[in-house]
Design a protein around this motif. Sequence first.
Motif, PDB file in Angstrom:
ATOM      1  N   LEU A  10      -7.100   4.523   0.682  1.00 18.34           N
ATOM      2  CA  LEU A  10      -7.177   5.212   1.920  1.00 18.34           C
ATOM      3  C   LEU A  10      -5.853   6.143   2.234  1.00 18.34           C
ATOM      4  CD1 LEU A  10      -8.592   2.613   4.350  1.00 18.34           C
ATOM      5  CD2 LEU A  10      -9.770   4.416   3.130  1.00 18.34           C
ATOM      6  N   LEU A  11      -4.685   5.663   1.872  1.00 19.30           N
ATOM      7  CA  LEU A  11      -3.539   6.386   1.797  1.00 19.30           C
ATOM      8  C   LEU A  11      -3.510   7.431   0.861  1.00 19.30           C
ATOM      9  CD1 LEU A  11      -0.802   3.648   2.911  1.00 19.30           C
ATOM     10  CD2 LEU A  11      -2.236   5.010   4.329  1.00 19.30           C
ATOM     11  N   ALA A  65       0.634  -1.204   0.214  1.00 20.97           N
ATOM     12  CA  ALA A  65       0.058  -0.072  -0.077  1.00 20.97           C
ATOM     13  C   ALA A  65       0.844   1.366  -0.004  1.00 20.97           C
ATOM     14  CB  ALA A  65      -1.132  -0.223   1.201  1.00 20.97           C
ATOM     15  N   LEU A  66       1.983   1.325   0.816  1.00 22.46           N
ATOM     16  CA  LEU A  66       2.717   2.498   0.964  1.00 22.46           C
ATOM     17  C   LEU A  66       3.407   2.535  -0.594  1.00 22.46           C
ATOM     18  CD1 LEU A  66       4.504   2.163   4.431  1.00 22.46           C
ATOM     19  CD2 LEU A  66       2.823   3.673   3.738  1.00 22.46           C
ATOM     20  N   ASP A 110      -0.641   6.044  12.279  1.00 22.40           N
ATOM     21  CA  ASP A 110       0.705   5.919  11.895  1.00 22.40           C
ATOM     22  C   ASP A 110       1.205   6.013  10.533  1.00 22.40           C
ATOM     23  OD1 ASP A 110       1.492   5.781  14.815  1.00 22.40           O
ATOM     24  OD2 ASP A 110       1.139   3.835  14.824  1.00 22.40           O
ATOM     25  N   LEU A 111       0.248   5.296   9.989  1.00 22.48           N
ATOM     26  CA  LEU A 111       0.479   5.231   8.266  1.00 22.48           C
ATOM     27  C   LEU A 111       0.364   6.620   7.632  1.00 22.48           C
ATOM     28  CD1 LEU A 111      -0.515   1.708   7.085  1.00 22.48           C
ATOM     29  CD2 LEU A 111       1.592   2.360   7.606  1.00 22.48           C
ATOM     30  N   ALA A 112      -0.587   7.302   8.033  1.00 23.96           N
ATOM     31  CA  ALA A 112      -1.123   8.547   7.527  1.00 23.96           C
ATOM     32  C   ALA A 112      -0.052   9.729   7.680  1.00 23.96           C
ATOM     33  CB  ALA A 112      -2.572   9.098   8.014  1.00 23.96           C
ATOM     34  N   PHE A 113       0.558   9.498   9.158  1.00 21.38           N
ATOM     35  CA  PHE A 113       1.430  10.580   9.475  1.00 21.38           C
ATOM     36  C   PHE A 113       2.803  10.244   8.609  1.00 21.38           C
ATOM     37  CE2 PHE A 113       5.528  10.664  12.093  1.00 21.38           C
ATOM     38  CZ  PHE A 113       5.733  11.830  12.060  1.00 21.38           C
TER      39      PHE A 113
END
Length: 365
Positions: free
Chosen positions: A255-256, A167-168, A206-209
């Motif tokens: 979402l990301l 996803a990243l 945490d992923l959004a940050f």
Amino acid sequence: MTDLRWATAIRAAHCLALDPVRLGGLHLRVRAGEVRDAVLALCPTGARLHPDIADDALFGGLDLTETLRTGQPIEREGLLTRHAVLTLTMAERTPPRLAARLGQVLDDGNHALIALDEGVDDERLPPSLADRVALSLDLDGLRLADLPALEPFPGGPKTESAATVSALTATAIALGVGSLRAPLQALQVARTSARLDGRTGITEADLAFAVAVTLVPRATRMPEAAPEPETEATPPLPDDAGSADNLADSVPAELLIEAAMALLPPDLLAKLAASGTSRGTGTGAGARRKGNRRGRPLPPRPGRPDGRSRIDLVSTLRTAAPWQRLRGGGPGARVLVRASDLRFRRYETRSDRLLIFAVDASGSA
């Protein structure tokens, strides 16, 4: 927007203080002032570097002053031996030589770099260094009066799996980030953010940050709208799919990407268009360049040996000669040279010029 940028900056500074070496460092783009001082106060401290720092000061080498005084070779340690965190001032003026050396140092995995970027318009940290630091902040326009405290992210389902890395990576591709380091750096930032709040696993917050401080500053294009998913029959869920941890194992890239679009600056397209246009300046004459290898000789100047300069032996001896009696020398004795006697060669050349003749040979002319 200002509060969100401040909150992101505070968390990024705390993450850097928690694990500076694994994160690689911080690219801080802001003018000198109270805002920059407030962020640096939360970051780990280390040695300050100037863009013109010499190799012997960075890596260590022969201490010429002590060697001349004692008559024996004396070695001194460099800043890399004594400090793990390096703070590079005026990072936008970093020459390619220093950028290559610092990039090699960061690749070794034992140091972190805090790059203080005060550039205007297109003046920025060299890409080779920006690619090696995980955190990037642009704090222009913030006020110190709005400085918030660190607030922990709310708890939620933990997620970290191969699908998270995918996803990243998909988010990086959607933003036009071509570096292969970026998704892995974002994952490390998310892990550090979770450790900062005392969690053993990362969450969607945490992923959004991580997307905000690692992928969004490197974006080169706006993400395309995701296509509408086709309606299909819902496959049966496995027996253990009811737990929250399993449901959160894979974070959809959409979402990301949506979180990244919410954090993209509104003038991103204008900045990208402006950076792609080049303006011709100058008079056509070659730029003057000073060096120590070739060109028109200039008068020698005193200075400090930096590993690149060449000593002018005749001028150095001519400067040291009048002081020999005061230094205990005399006829038949060796010449006693001090660091203040050193003179270095200088040359001046002009860069090459490119002349273009455009001839309109059309019939209308």
